[in-house]
Design an enzyme around this catalytic site. Structure first.
Site, PDB file in Angstrom:
ATOM      1  N   HIS A 157       0.839  -1.217   0.000  1.00 43.78           N
ATOM      2  CA  HIS A 157       0.000   0.000   0.000  1.00 43.78           C
ATOM      3  C   HIS A 157       0.873   1.266   0.000  1.00 43.78           C
ATOM      4  O   HIS A 157       0.430   2.310   0.477  1.00 43.78           O
ATOM      5  CB  HIS A 157      -0.929   0.034   1.212  1.00 43.78           C
ATOM      6  CG  HIS A 157      -1.689  -1.238   1.431  1.00 43.78           C
ATOM      7  ND1 HIS A 157      -2.969  -1.443   0.934  1.00 43.78           N
ATOM      8  CD2 HIS A 157      -1.338  -2.376   2.070  1.00 43.78           C
ATOM      9  CE1 HIS A 157      -3.376  -2.659   1.281  1.00 43.78           C
ATOM     10  NE2 HIS A 157      -2.398  -3.258   1.973  1.00 43.78           N
ATOM     11  N   SER A 278      15.323  21.533 -16.156  1.00 41.22           N
ATOM     12  CA  SER A 278      14.147  22.344 -16.441  1.00 41.22           C
ATOM     13  C   SER A 278      14.598  23.599 -17.168  1.00 41.22           C
ATOM     14  O   SER A 278      15.703  24.094 -16.953  1.00 41.22           O
ATOM     15  CB  SER A 278      13.478  22.720 -15.117  1.00 41.22           C
ATOM     16  OG  SER A 278      12.770  23.928 -15.258  1.00 41.22           O
ATOM     17  N   LYS A 284      16.783  21.872 -11.169  1.00 44.54           N
ATOM     18  CA  LYS A 284      16.094  20.607 -11.439  1.00 44.54           C
ATOM     19  C   LYS A 284      16.940  19.545 -12.131  1.00 44.54           C
ATOM     20  O   LYS A 284      17.748  19.836 -12.989  1.00 44.54           O
ATOM     21  CB  LYS A 284      14.841  20.844 -12.317  1.00 44.54           C
ATOM     22  CG  LYS A 284      13.715  21.574 -11.657  1.00 44.54           C
ATOM     23  CD  LYS A 284      13.118  20.867 -10.434  1.00 44.54           C
ATOM     24  CE  LYS A 284      12.434  19.562 -10.746  1.00 44.54           C
ATOM     25  NZ  LYS A 284      11.105  19.743 -11.328  1.00 44.54           N
ATOM     26  N   GLU A 291      10.110   8.413 -16.754  1.00 44.19           N
ATOM     27  CA  GLU A 291       8.755   8.930 -16.993  1.00 44.19           C
ATOM     28  C   GLU A 291       8.271   8.550 -18.389  1.00 44.19           C
ATOM     29  O   GLU A 291       7.119   8.166 -18.594  1.00 44.19           O
ATOM     30  CB  GLU A 291       8.735  10.453 -16.859  1.00 44.19           C
ATOM     31  CG  GLU A 291       9.021  10.944 -15.453  1.00 44.19           C
ATOM     32  CD  GLU A 291       9.314  12.437 -15.448  1.00 44.19           C
ATOM     33  OE1 GLU A 291       8.387  13.221 -15.700  1.00 44.19           O
ATOM     34  OE2 GLU A 291      10.473  12.823 -15.216  1.00 44.19           O
TER      35      GLU A 291
END
Ligand code: ARG
Length: 462
Positions: A157, A278, A284, A291
């Site tokens: 979970h 970024s 970043k 992804e």
């Protein structure tokens, strides 16, 4: 405007938009090497039944061999007005051997030809996929070996649950891939059945030796029903399904990498060369490759659904709809191969932040199950032991203490059965070691799993 192969019964020229609409050469050109090989083997089969003379066959053979060479050098040019790969190759061969190029179409149809070409293409891609899968599995096993001994909080979970070896977690992905490899292996026997000789659908009107032809083209056997042979794309669906399963599992690993790399987890570091920044936030470093793997999984699943929908309600036998099977299966293969490669690079390059991972072993009461198991060995039925332990956790939580920080007297308030040895049970080492059941996270078992995997990989490679 070129003359069509079927032009005989037509009084009008083909509309150019219709031509654009129906062409498939823009994507089925990748079948060209298989179509050439098929035509050569088929010409030989025709020679054997006297449709081509020895001399005619030699001319055809020379022509096709030249085309194969030109294809390999990237010199063949295909034209949309010739619609698909089969008609383009017939035209190219015509330019070399004249009407003999038409003669080799005796007793065969583009319907059995395309089904055969596609199976041959997928047979090649199946091998390529197997190779990539094995490389990926090798990267998992190497990483599991590199970080053998590092303990992480295991999750259910997405909540801290029990301690587990990081290697054991990684080897779960190995296991998934091992089963995909087995699926691919099993799939081979259904894929390598040859449709050629089924012609349009009723079977060829010429007594070609189908078995011999199949073997020449690298198939293990022939398809026994000619209608099924040209109507079915079950092999495309099965391949797409296996690809989807692989992508689903890659997307799960990708997802874990994404959150493992987040500030909150900070369990791993990915190499700069596989991350991007970024355009506005200078600090970043983003896990884009993971992804995108997650995102591309959606593309492959979509491809599977395209294929399922394509076949639903399709009457027998061949229908032109079937031409639409190629873009989705080509896409699914392309994406999966790329994602396997990317994930192999990510797994090989990832660095585990051991201290950070192990920091979480101290919080979250990961060893609560140990306390319950301890009581079980003293004769308490598990449900009751679970309940007692629950009370202890609640108590410890209220005191702001870890379980191992409780005094023996405090334990005894919950059960007289607790003795000094409970503190040995409240160590991560003890908890791991106890899980020596086959497939468990005990270091001894994980070591075995890794060496078993290495042997398996050697066999697969061989
Ligand atoms: N391009 C077609 C396909 O991919 C080949 C078969 C065409 N057959 C036909 N009868 N029009 O399905």
């Amino acid at each position: 405007m070129s003359e069509k192969a079927w032009g005989g019964r037509f009084e009008e020229e083909t509309n150019t938009f219709f031509e654009e609409f129906t062409e498939s050469i823009s994507f089925d050109h990748v079948l060209a090497p298989f179509d050439l090989k098929l035509n050569l083997a088929y010409a030989e089969a025709l020679k054997e039944i006297g449709i081509l003379t020895e001399e005619e066959f030699d001319i055809v053979k020379k022509g096709i061999s030249e085309l194969i060479e030109e294809y390999e050098k990237g010199k063949l040019s295909f034209k949309k007005e010739y619609e698909d790969v089969h008609m383009n190759i017939e035209r190219l061969l015509y330019e070399k051997v004249g009407e003999l190029a038409y003669k080799i179409h005796t007793g065969k149809s583009r319907n059995d030809q395309v089904a055969t070409d596609l199976r041959m293409y997928l047979m090649e891609k199946r091998k390529e996929l197997k190779k990539r899968l094995i490389e990926f599995m090798e990267s998992l096993v190497s990483k599991a070996e590199e970080y053998f001994g590092v303990v992480m909080p295991g999750f259910t979970h997405l909540q801290h649950a029990q301690p587990v070896l990081f290697s054991h977690w990684l080897m779960a992905y190995y296991e998934m891939m091992r089963l995909h490899l087995e699926r691919l292996e099993d799939f081979k026997k259904r894929l390598s059945l040859c449709p050629l000789g089924s012609a349009a659908f009723a079977g060829s009107g010429f007594p070609i030796n189908r078995k011999k032809l199949a073997r020449t083209l690298g198939f293990s056997d022939i398809i026994l029903n000619s209608v099924y042979a040209v109507s079915s794309r079950d092999f495309v669906l099965e391949f797409a399904f296996i690809l989807s399963l692989i992508m689903l599992d890659l997307s799960r690993l990708a997802e874990e990498m994404v959150f493992w790399m987040s500030e909150e987890f900070s369990f791993i570091e990915l190499p700069d060369k596989f991350c991007s920044g970024s355009s506005i936030m200078p600090q970043k470093k983003n896990p884009d490759a993971a992804e995108l793997t997650r995102g591309k999984a959606a593309v492959v699943i979509g491809n599977l659904f395209q294929l399922l929908a394509l076949i639903k309600n399709l009457p027998l036998s061949y229908n032109r709809d079937l031409q639409e099977d190629k873009p989705p299966i080509f896409s699914a293969i392309h994406q999966t191969l790329a994602c396997l490669k990317m994930m192999t690079l990510l797994v090989s390059g990832l660095k585990v932040k051991k201290e950070r991972m192990e920091k979480f072993l101290k919080t979250g009461y990961l060893l609560a199950t140990e306390v319950a198991d301890y009581l079980v060995l003293k004769g308490v039925p598990f449900r009751k032991a679970h309940h007692i332990t629950g009370k202890i956790v609640l108590y410890a939580e209220k005191q702001g203490k870890a379980l191992e920080e409780l005094k023996l007297e405090e334990f005894k308030k919950f059960s007289e059965l607790f003795e000094k040895d409970i503190y040995k049970w409240l160590t991560v080492e003890h908890a791991l070691k106890r899980r020596k059941v086959a497939g468990g996270t005990a270091p001894s078992q994980v070591k075995k799993a890794i060496s078993r995997a290495k042997k398996e990989l050697k066999n697969w490679r061989g």
